[in-house]
Design a protein around this motif. Structure first.
Motif, PDB file in Angstrom:
ATOM      1  N   VAL A  37      34.456  29.054  37.575  1.00 48.02           N
ATOM      2  CA  VAL A  37      34.810  30.429  38.005  1.00 48.02           C
ATOM      3  C   VAL A  37      33.418  31.514  38.445  1.00 48.02           C
ATOM      4  N   ARG A  38      32.623  31.110  37.345  1.00 44.04           N
ATOM      5  CA  ARG A  38      31.232  32.010  37.381  1.00 44.04           C
ATOM      6  C   ARG A  38      30.377  31.690  38.165  1.00 44.04           C
ATOM      7  N   ASN A  41      31.444  33.142  41.491  1.00 48.33           N
ATOM      8  CA  ASN A  41      31.220  34.104  41.795  1.00 48.33           C
ATOM      9  C   ASN A  41      29.795  34.538  42.213  1.00 48.33           C
ATOM     10  N   VAL A  42      28.938  33.576  41.358  1.00 42.82           N
ATOM     11  CA  VAL A  42      27.602  33.937  41.923  1.00 42.82           C
ATOM     12  C   VAL A  42      27.344  33.313  43.383  1.00 42.82           C
ATOM     13  N   ILE A  45      28.781  36.201  45.593  1.00 41.45           N
ATOM     14  CA  ILE A  45      27.529  37.278  45.536  1.00 41.45           C
ATOM     15  C   ILE A  45      26.391  37.188  46.462  1.00 41.45           C
ATOM     16  N   ARG A  48      27.401  37.209  50.075  1.00 35.80           N
ATOM     17  CA  ARG A  48      27.519  38.470  50.764  1.00 35.80           C
ATOM     18  C   ARG A  48      26.250  39.220  50.895  1.00 35.80           C
ATOM     19  N   LYS A 118      16.265  47.190  34.854  1.00 38.55           N
ATOM     20  CA  LYS A 118      17.325  48.315  34.599  1.00 38.55           C
ATOM     21  C   LYS A 118      17.025  49.687  34.818  1.00 38.55           C
ATOM     22  N   ILE A 119      15.851  49.958  34.740  1.00 38.51           N
ATOM     23  CA  ILE A 119      15.252  51.350  34.503  1.00 38.51           C
ATOM     24  C   ILE A 119      15.168  51.855  35.958  1.00 38.51           C
ATOM     25  N   ILE A 122      18.113  54.182  37.922  1.00 38.79           N
ATOM     26  CA  ILE A 122      18.431  55.695  37.682  1.00 38.79           C
ATOM     27  C   ILE A 122      17.920  56.407  39.235  1.00 38.79           C
ATOM     28  N   ASP A 124      18.231  56.891  43.295  1.00 38.46           N
ATOM     29  CA  ASP A 124      19.249  57.097  44.230  1.00 38.46           C
ATOM     30  C   ASP A 124      19.266  55.866  45.189  1.00 38.46           C
TER      31      ASP A 124
END
Lengths: 185, 206
Positions: A37-38, A41-42, A45, A48, A118-119, A122, A124
């Motif tokens: 399933v994983r 999913n990858v 994605i 897409r 991940k930073i 923040i 937009d």
């Protein structure tokens, strides 16, 4: 250490080992159920993302040439629509995976971020998308000229990130150039 | 396992105690890592809270079930093993069915296994002879974590991005609230406020 103490330690260790083995077996069963399933999913994605950067294509095929890997896009008549390359850049505390796609005329059709620090969450999202849109229709030659020019405006409040993006996109186009050179041989 | 009879009053007192008087974030200051890192949006905080609550409950019940077969020396190892087991299960489950949540929470899902909140809960549960009281204590810890996490994320999302649930409230927000220092500031103010309220109530009681 007498025999009783050794027996006690062995008894504790064996009990713990049995419990650990049971939990590991359960995890293996769970993993074997979830992993397909994983992976699906990858794949979904990534497809897409491919359709975002190379929208005219209906299906995609992974190809290898020399030591380079790229995704070739095809339309409904199976004509090639372009290429997508994955660019990885990393430094000590930063990592960026970026998709750069070019059409048959070797001009950028889209750019998409796959993974980054991940930073930058923040910032937009619309500012970053607007930044990437400026690259549409540009070739490697245009970006080489850009080194001294300023027709691509950086992301608001993120000059160094814009620089990282710019370098990665240029690297992607250079990869495409190498792929093109290898495929004409 | 002890199945000690507990009245509803006792159980709800324990629940109340864990949510407010011994709240893991603002009173015990335990498990701050995900609160600082994940609480940038309410949706992230909500997902993390559900995960923490589930892992707390499952690990507490499992450790209660297996601890009768082990001596006290091994309990910490066993606790880490059980915690890691459930965290891996949750991580795999999210990667399989909720990939967006998994990507948003990232490394902070595996890090639950070493979160102080769980060790504190384990210590609390170890001293607790009653199964039901221990269960209510775990639920209380989870709810206490969730309440503060969601409240902090609501403030940070509002102040840091000027939006709440994708609705823009004001433009040009101060970005510091989206970063870890902003998290510290918000949690600091909440902790100070709760401590002030607590002291005031205690003084009134006297």
């Amino acid at each position: 250490m007498n025999i009783n103490e050794i027996r006690k330690v062995f008894d504790l260790a064996s009990r713990f080992a049995i419990v650990a083995a049971v939990f590991t077996a359960l995890l293996l069963v769970f993993y074997s159920v979830i992993d397909p399933v994983r992976q699906n999913n990858v794949k979904r994605i990534m497809e897409r993302k491919y359709s975002e950067v190379l929208p005219r294509s209906l299906h995609y095929e992974e190809k290898h040439i020399g030591n380079k890997t790229y995704i070739a896009g095809y339309d409904k008549n199976n004509y090639p629509t372009g290429k997508i390359v994955l660019v990885n850049t990393s430094s000590i505390n930063d990592r960026l995976d970026l998709l750069v796609s070019v059409g048959e005329e070797n001009k950028i059709t889209g750019v998409a971020v796959i993974k980054q620090n991940k930073i930058y969450d923040i910032l937009d999202r619309s500012d970053i998308d607007a930044y990437f849109r400026q690259f549409t229709g540009k070739s490697l030659y245009d970006l080489k000229l850009q080194d001294g020019g300023n027709d691509i405006k950086p992301v608001r409040g993120a000059l160094s990130l814009s620089d990282i993006y710019f370098t990665a996109i240029k690297k992607g186009l250079e990869d495409v150039e190498v792929i093109n050179a290898l495929s004409t041989k | 396992m002890h199945y000690q009879q507990n009245s509803f009053t006792e159980l709800f007192k324990e629940l109340y105690r864990r949510i407010f008087q011994r709240n893991p974030i603002i009173v015990l200051i335990a498990g701050l890592c995900p609160v600082l890192a994940i609480s940038t949006t309410v949706s992230n905080a909500f997902s993390m809270s559900i995960i923490v609550l589930c892992v707390l409950l499952l690990s507490d019940v499992t450790i209660r079930l297996v601890r009768q077969f082990f001596k006290i020396e091994l309990m910490y190892f066993l606790h880490v093993l059980i915690l890691s087991f459930y965290v891996t299960i949750v991580d795999l489950f999210l990667k399989g069915f909720y990939i967006e949540i998994s990507n948003n929470l990232g490394i902070f899902i595996p890090l639950i296994a070493v979160n102080c909140l769980f060790f504190e809960q384990y210590e609390n549960s170890r001293k607790q002879p009653s199964f039901l009281l221990s269960l209510f204590s775990a639920i209380g810890s989870g709810i206490g974590f969730a309440l503060i996490m969601i409240f902090v994320s609501f403030l940070r999302e509002l102040l840091g991005s000027g939006k709440v649930f994708e609705v823009t409230v004001f433009s040009k927000p101060p970005a510091i609230f989206s970063l870890a220092p902003g998290g510290f500031i918000v949690i600091g103010f909440i902790t100070a406020f709760i401590a002030y309220i607590g002291k005031r109530f205690n003084r009134d009681d006297k």
